[in-house]
Write a protein that holds these residues in place. Structure first.
Motif, mmCIF file in Angstrom:
data_model
loop_
_atom_site.group_PDB
_atom_site.id
_atom_site.type_symbol
_atom_site.label_atom_id
_atom_site.label_comp_id
_atom_site.label_asym_id
_atom_site.label_seq_id
_atom_site.Cartn_x
_atom_site.Cartn_y
_atom_site.Cartn_z
ATOM 1 N N GLU A 116 71.087 51.068 62.280
ATOM 2 C CA GLU A 116 70.020 51.000 63.274
ATOM 3 C C GLU A 116 69.163 52.265 63.269
ATOM 4 O OE1 GLU A 116 69.193 48.339 64.413
ATOM 5 O OE2 GLU A 116 70.984 47.100 64.264
ATOM 6 N N ASP A 119 66.564 51.643 60.799
ATOM 7 C CA ASP A 119 65.516 50.788 61.347
ATOM 8 C C ASP A 119 64.539 51.617 62.177
ATOM 9 O OD1 ASP A 119 64.414 48.117 61.742
ATOM 10 O OD2 ASP A 119 65.054 48.310 63.828
ATOM 11 N N LYS A 228 68.943 37.163 61.741
ATOM 12 C CA LYS A 228 68.320 38.369 62.307
ATOM 13 C C LYS A 228 69.118 39.638 62.001
ATOM 14 C CE LYS A 228 66.069 35.786 66.027
ATOM 15 N NZ LYS A 228 64.786 35.714 65.301
ATOM 16 N N SER A 252 66.122 46.268 60.136
ATOM 17 C CA SER A 252 66.688 45.140 60.878
ATOM 18 C C SER A 252 65.658 44.525 61.814
ATOM 19 C CB SER A 252 67.904 45.585 61.681
ATOM 20 O OG SER A 252 67.523 46.465 62.736
ATOM 21 N N HIS A 254 65.524 45.300 64.809
ATOM 22 C CA HIS A 254 66.148 45.271 66.133
ATOM 23 C C HIS A 254 65.496 46.243 67.105
ATOM 24 C CE1 HIS A 254 70.094 43.765 64.066
ATOM 25 N NE2 HIS A 254 69.167 42.814 64.160
#
Length: 313
Positions: A116, A119, A228, A252, A254
């Motif tokens: 993350e 990302d 996803k 990602s 996200h």
């Protein structure tokens, strides 16, 4: 298959070989080519087409001068070296990780946080390239110009070979990888670094897949997008609406809804403006290469992937 009625244009940002018809790898998304008369269509169809082994750059020239779509030997060496160092970083972390209560969970957390973080990092980098600097900016100039070219002809990225697409990022991350190998001995930090740097290196490939049609991608990639786990086509195409002010994260994806909802990038832009008075391009809607596109007679369309069209508001 072959699309009649299309003449190729030998200029930047347009297919090469004026007066010849071609059989590209995928013709979906090539609506920007000029239509020709019925007579010209018949003449074009009679011309020889490139063989199956033709390079993408043989029939399509990127918008940025001097750019190519194929991987060079130098680019392949850069990418190979970068991933070899990443493998060494991950191996060092695994060796130092003592398998005991909590260590596996700690390693999994480091993996997740690293993913993350990549990302988030891809979003900050993407935002900065989109909004500041020019082709003359030291070090980052070519990347800034490439990002602007991508806004005008988004589907160009789908023709880039892997090493051509990611070698610049690999160059930027390699010093951090070397630093980790030399100076860090915490296994969790090493696992976090290896994961983050790996996905930062791969961010442009993940980006490319978000512009490719499902038929162009491996089923595993399509499944990861559907779940996803990596940035999806639908989500990323929201970025390609002028003034290109959101959905910057391309690993990602996200982080996108959270960063956009809290106005993170608007806050960053205000900080930059207070420091040096520079207005973000998403404020001014400046598009440095739009005039180049117009001068070539290429009509910009809403086709953003090879086979997928974004719904315009």
């Amino acid at each position: 298959g072959f699309v009649p009625g299309l003449l190729l244009r030998g200029a930047l940002g347009a297919p090469a070989g004026a007066g010849r018809s071609v059989r590209p790898r995928a013709v979906v998304g090539l609506s920007r080519l000029e239509a020709v008369s019925t007579t010209q269509q018949r003449e074009a169809q009679q011309q020889a087409v490139p063989g199956a082994g033709s390079k993408a750059t043989d029939y399509y020239k990127p918008l940025v001068a001097g750019d190519i779509l194929e991987s060079t030997d130098e680019q392949k060496k850069i990418v190979t070296g970068a991933f070899a160092l990443l493998a060494a970083l991950a191996i060092k972390g695994a060796i130092l990780l003592q398998v005991q209560d909590g260590s596996v969970i700690g390693a999994l957390v480091a993996l997740l946080v690293g993913y993350e973080f990549a990302d988030f990092g891809s979003g900050v980098y993407h935002w900065s390239m989109d909004n500041y600097g020019s082709s003359k900016t030291p070090i980052f100039g070519t990347q800034i110009e490439a990002f602007q070219g991508h806004h005008e002809l988004p589907w160009t990225i789908t023709y880039r070979q892997v090493c051509n697409n990611i070698y610049k990022i690999c160059q930027a991350t390699t010093p951090f990888c070397v630093g980790g190998l030399l100076f860090i001995d915490n296994p969790y930090v090493l696992i976090w670094m290896a994961t983050a740097l790996f996905f930062i290196n791969m961010s442009q490939e993940l980006h490319k897949w978000s512009h490719s049609s499902p038929a162009e991608c491996h089923p595993v990639i399509n499944t990861l997008q559907d779940l996803k786990l990596i940035v999806s086509r639908k989500e990323h195409l929201q970025h390609h609406r002028p003034p290109f002010e959101g959905n910057y994260c391309i690993v990602s994806g996200h982080c996108n809804p959270y960063l956009d909802e809290v106005g993170f990038f608007r806050w960053m832009e205000n900080v930059v403006y207070k420091i040096n008075g520079a207005e973000a391009r998403c404020w001014t809607n400046e598009r440095p290469l739009a005039d180049t596109l117009d001068s070539l007679g290429i009509k910009k369309s809403t086709t953003l992937t090879r086979g997928t069209k974004a719904k315009q508001e």
